[in-house]
Design a protein around this motif. Sequence first.
Motif, PDB file in Angstrom:
ATOM      1  N   LEU A 157      21.868  56.940  23.343  1.00 21.78           N
ATOM      2  CA  LEU A 157      22.548  56.424  24.588  1.00 21.78           C
ATOM      3  C   LEU A 157      22.115  56.751  25.964  1.00 21.78           C
ATOM      4  CD1 LEU A 157      26.299  57.212  23.477  1.00 21.78           C
ATOM      5  CD2 LEU A 157      24.813  54.817  23.126  1.00 21.78           C
ATOM      6  N   LYS A 158      21.948  55.815  27.001  1.00 25.47           N
ATOM      7  CA  LYS A 158      21.461  56.223  28.283  1.00 25.47           C
ATOM      8  C   LYS A 158      22.684  56.380  29.205  1.00 25.47           C
ATOM      9  CE  LYS A 158      17.064  54.521  27.034  1.00 25.47           C
ATOM     10  NZ  LYS A 158      16.098  53.583  27.535  1.00 25.47           N
ATOM     11  N   PRO A 159      23.105  57.398  29.422  1.00 24.93           N
ATOM     12  CA  PRO A 159      24.324  57.570  30.257  1.00 24.93           C
ATOM     13  C   PRO A 159      24.105  57.215  31.653  1.00 24.93           C
ATOM     14  CG  PRO A 159      24.020  59.465  29.585  1.00 24.93           C
ATOM     15  CD  PRO A 159      22.927  58.947  28.986  1.00 24.93           C
ATOM     16  N   TYR A 160      24.828  56.203  32.383  1.00 21.12           N
ATOM     17  CA  TYR A 160      24.700  55.595  33.569  1.00 21.12           C
ATOM     18  C   TYR A 160      26.182  55.528  34.389  1.00 21.12           C
ATOM     19  CZ  TYR A 160      26.093  51.261  32.108  1.00 21.12           C
ATOM     20  OH  TYR A 160      26.805  50.084  31.488  1.00 21.12           O
ATOM     21  N   LYS A 161      26.022  55.591  35.570  1.00 20.21           N
ATOM     22  CA  LYS A 161      27.195  55.199  36.420  1.00 20.21           C
ATOM     23  C   LYS A 161      27.129  53.953  37.109  1.00 20.21           C
ATOM     24  CE  LYS A 161      30.287  57.129  39.872  1.00 20.21           C
ATOM     25  NZ  LYS A 161      30.499  58.324  40.919  1.00 20.21           N
ATOM     26  N   LEU A 162      28.173  53.107  37.043  1.00 19.28           N
ATOM     27  CA  LEU A 162      28.228  51.989  37.542  1.00 19.28           C
ATOM     28  C   LEU A 162      28.100  52.279  39.258  1.00 19.28           C
ATOM     29  CD1 LEU A 162      30.454  49.748  35.200  1.00 19.28           C
ATOM     30  CD2 LEU A 162      28.127  49.556  35.608  1.00 19.28           C
ATOM     31  N   GLN A 163      27.200  51.419  39.806  1.00 18.08           N
ATOM     32  CA  GLN A 163      27.321  51.515  41.404  1.00 18.08           C
ATOM     33  C   GLN A 163      27.765  50.241  41.950  1.00 18.08           C
ATOM     34  OE1 GLN A 163      25.168  54.082  43.245  1.00 18.08           O
ATOM     35  NE2 GLN A 163      25.005  54.922  41.113  1.00 18.08           N
ATOM     36  N   LYS A 164      28.737  50.384  42.885  1.00 23.45           N
ATOM     37  CA  LYS A 164      29.402  49.247  43.778  1.00 23.45           C
ATOM     38  C   LYS A 164      28.251  48.984  44.604  1.00 23.45           C
ATOM     39  CE  LYS A 164      34.027  50.416  43.510  1.00 23.45           C
ATOM     40  NZ  LYS A 164      35.295  51.130  44.166  1.00 23.45           N
ATOM     41  N   VAL A 165      27.746  47.771  44.684  1.00 23.08           N
ATOM     42  CA  VAL A 165      26.935  47.006  45.541  1.00 23.08           C
ATOM     43  C   VAL A 165      27.479  45.870  46.251  1.00 23.08           C
ATOM     44  CG1 VAL A 165      25.041  47.569  44.164  1.00 23.08           C
ATOM     45  CG2 VAL A 165      26.265  45.429  43.596  1.00 23.08           C
ATOM     46  N   GLN A 166      26.575  45.426  47.265  1.00 21.55           N
ATOM     47  CA  GLN A 166      27.268  44.341  47.982  1.00 21.55           C
ATOM     48  C   GLN A 166      27.349  42.908  47.460  1.00 21.55           C
ATOM     49  OE1 GLN A 166      24.872  43.462  51.502  1.00 21.55           O
ATOM     50  NE2 GLN A 166      25.939  41.796  52.151  1.00 21.55           N
ATOM     51  N   LEU A 167      28.535  42.069  47.410  1.00 23.64           N
ATOM     52  CA  LEU A 167      28.415  41.100  46.618  1.00 23.64           C
ATOM     53  C   LEU A 167      27.689  39.646  47.554  1.00 23.64           C
ATOM     54  CD1 LEU A 167      29.741  39.097  44.331  1.00 23.64           C
ATOM     55  CD2 LEU A 167      31.599  38.675  46.109  1.00 23.64           C
ATOM     56  N   LEU A 168      26.785  39.083  46.833  1.00 27.34           N
ATOM     57  CA  LEU A 168      25.960  38.186  47.608  1.00 27.34           C
ATOM     58  C   LEU A 168      26.520  36.900  47.211  1.00 27.34           C
ATOM     59  CD1 LEU A 168      22.152  39.055  47.063  1.00 27.34           C
ATOM     60  CD2 LEU A 168      23.635  39.270  49.000  1.00 27.34           C
ATOM     61  N   THR A 169      26.940  36.455  48.380  1.00 29.06           N
ATOM     62  CA  THR A 169      27.658  34.941  48.248  1.00 29.06           C
ATOM     63  C   THR A 169      26.552  33.699  48.135  1.00 29.06           C
ATOM     64  OG1 THR A 169      27.958  34.491  50.516  1.00 29.06           O
ATOM     65  CG2 THR A 169      29.808  35.321  49.302  1.00 29.06           C
ATOM     66  N   GLU A 170      26.669  32.414  48.105  1.00 32.62           N
ATOM     67  CA  GLU A 170      25.767  31.648  47.911  1.00 32.62           C
ATOM     68  C   GLU A 170      25.565  31.464  49.737  1.00 32.62           C
ATOM     69  OE1 GLU A 170      23.982  29.766  45.922  1.00 32.62           O
ATOM     70  OE2 GLU A 170      25.264  31.176  44.122  1.00 32.62           O
ATOM     71  N   GLU A 171      25.963  31.569  50.575  1.00 29.40           N
ATOM     72  CA  GLU A 171      25.747  31.662  52.043  1.00 29.40           C
ATOM     73  C   GLU A 171      24.748  32.712  52.429  1.00 29.40           C
ATOM     74  OE1 GLU A 171      25.384  30.651  56.045  1.00 29.40           O
ATOM     75  OE2 GLU A 171      26.278  29.438  54.193  1.00 29.40           O
ATOM     76  N   ASN A 172      25.164  34.159  51.859  1.00 31.59           N
ATOM     77  CA  ASN A 172      24.353  35.205  52.016  1.00 31.59           C
ATOM     78  C   ASN A 172      22.880  35.095  51.470  1.00 31.59           C
ATOM     79  OD1 ASN A 172      27.004  37.274  51.350  1.00 31.59           O
ATOM     80  ND2 ASN A 172      26.330  36.929  53.410  1.00 31.59           N
ATOM     81  N   LYS A 173      22.780  34.620  50.474  1.00 26.13           N
ATOM     82  CA  LYS A 173      21.610  34.090  49.633  1.00 26.13           C
ATOM     83  C   LYS A 173      20.692  33.080  50.607  1.00 26.13           C
ATOM     84  CE  LYS A 173      23.124  34.889  45.118  1.00 26.13           C
ATOM     85  NZ  LYS A 173      23.500  34.285  43.636  1.00 26.13           N
ATOM     86  N   ARG A 174      21.402  32.067  50.900  1.00 27.18           N
ATOM     87  CA  ARG A 174      20.794  31.164  51.907  1.00 27.18           C
ATOM     88  C   ARG A 174      19.935  31.700  53.177  1.00 27.18           C
ATOM     89  NH1 ARG A 174      21.517  28.136  55.941  1.00 27.18           N
ATOM     90  NH2 ARG A 174      23.702  28.940  56.381  1.00 27.18           N
ATOM     91  N   VAL A 175      20.746  32.491  53.630  1.00 22.22           N
ATOM     92  CA  VAL A 175      20.573  33.208  55.058  1.00 22.22           C
ATOM     93  C   VAL A 175      19.368  33.885  54.813  1.00 22.22           C
ATOM     94  CG1 VAL A 175      21.078  34.837  57.004  1.00 22.22           C
ATOM     95  CG2 VAL A 175      22.706  32.983  56.223  1.00 22.22           C
TER      96      VAL A 175
END
Length: 148
Positions: free
Chosen positions: A102-120
Amino acid sequence: MSSKRCAILELFRQGNRQCEIVRLLDVPRQTVSKAIRRFNELGHKGDRPGRGRKSTVNNSANRQIIRKRVKQNPRVSMRKIARETGIKRESVRQMAKKHLGLKPYKLQKVQLLTEENKRVRLQRCRQLKRRAAGQRWERILFTEVVII
């Protein structure tokens, strides 16, 4: 394996007698004879198999408990498993990593990219690419600061 044992065996291979090795390295005669005897028995300069501290916690029953717990909830932490089973945290981590694969890891909270963010972002990248294509590329400063 000690460096003395290496030195003893090297001198022995060079053809020195045991009494000469004792005098040269200033070690007990018994140390020299044991090192040479061990080398003749094993064929190498390492320790005999089975030496060292035996594993007490890392057994198949405990590994099975950890495997079952992770299978129930893959997002469970090693600390929580350790607390529930009574096994030390580091022992749980080592069993999970080395023996269960197993490879232990911790889930990281990241910024949610909306379609508008991606376009910009895409628009800004294209602007940077256009600027870099010209002669003014030396004036671009890349930083880790997000400019909004």
